[in-house]
Motif scaffolding. Sequence first.
Motif, mmCIF file in Angstrom:
data_model
loop_
_atom_site.group_PDB
_atom_site.id
_atom_site.type_symbol
_atom_site.label_atom_id
_atom_site.label_comp_id
_atom_site.label_asym_id
_atom_site.label_seq_id
_atom_site.Cartn_x
_atom_site.Cartn_y
_atom_site.Cartn_z
ATOM 1 N N LYS A 35 0.779 -1.081 -0.049
ATOM 2 C CA LYS A 35 -0.074 -0.093 -0.022
ATOM 3 C C LYS A 35 0.776 1.090 -0.141
ATOM 4 O O LYS A 35 0.440 2.231 0.800
ATOM 5 N N PHE A 36 1.671 1.215 -0.849
ATOM 6 C CA PHE A 36 2.648 2.335 -1.090
ATOM 7 C C PHE A 36 2.358 3.394 -1.946
ATOM 8 O O PHE A 36 3.100 4.673 -1.916
ATOM 9 N N HIS A 37 1.453 3.136 -2.770
ATOM 10 C CA HIS A 37 0.712 4.339 -3.696
ATOM 11 C C HIS A 37 2.186 4.790 -4.607
ATOM 12 O O HIS A 37 1.965 6.081 -4.731
ATOM 13 N N GLY A 38 2.802 3.997 -5.261
ATOM 14 C CA GLY A 38 3.954 4.594 -6.001
ATOM 15 C C GLY A 38 5.267 4.779 -5.291
ATOM 16 O O GLY A 38 6.154 5.110 -5.998
ATOM 17 N N ARG A 39 5.251 4.606 -4.141
ATOM 18 C CA ARG A 39 6.601 4.871 -3.468
ATOM 19 C C ARG A 39 7.885 4.281 -3.943
ATOM 20 O O ARG A 39 8.801 4.832 -3.918
ATOM 21 N N ILE A 40 7.804 3.049 -4.404
ATOM 22 C CA ILE A 40 8.865 2.109 -4.756
ATOM 23 C C ILE A 40 9.330 2.725 -6.060
ATOM 24 O O ILE A 40 10.773 2.871 -6.088
#
Length: 68
Positions: A35-40
Amino acid sequence: GPKNAGVLNSLGIYHYEQIAALSPANVAWLDAYMKFHGRILREDWVGQAKALTQGNAANKVHPHDAGA
């Protein structure tokens, strides 16, 4: 942090070289799972992991082997 490391470890990810080898599909799945919403992608985990693994054998030691 420790919580994210624990989640990654529970998925069998212990080494930077494993992150460096993630495919775009793996990154998308992991990002959704955590559930990082594009963080990676924003933090360029794959690129950073590739940079860290250049000539660095220390990251290949499993935490259990190092007494962690």
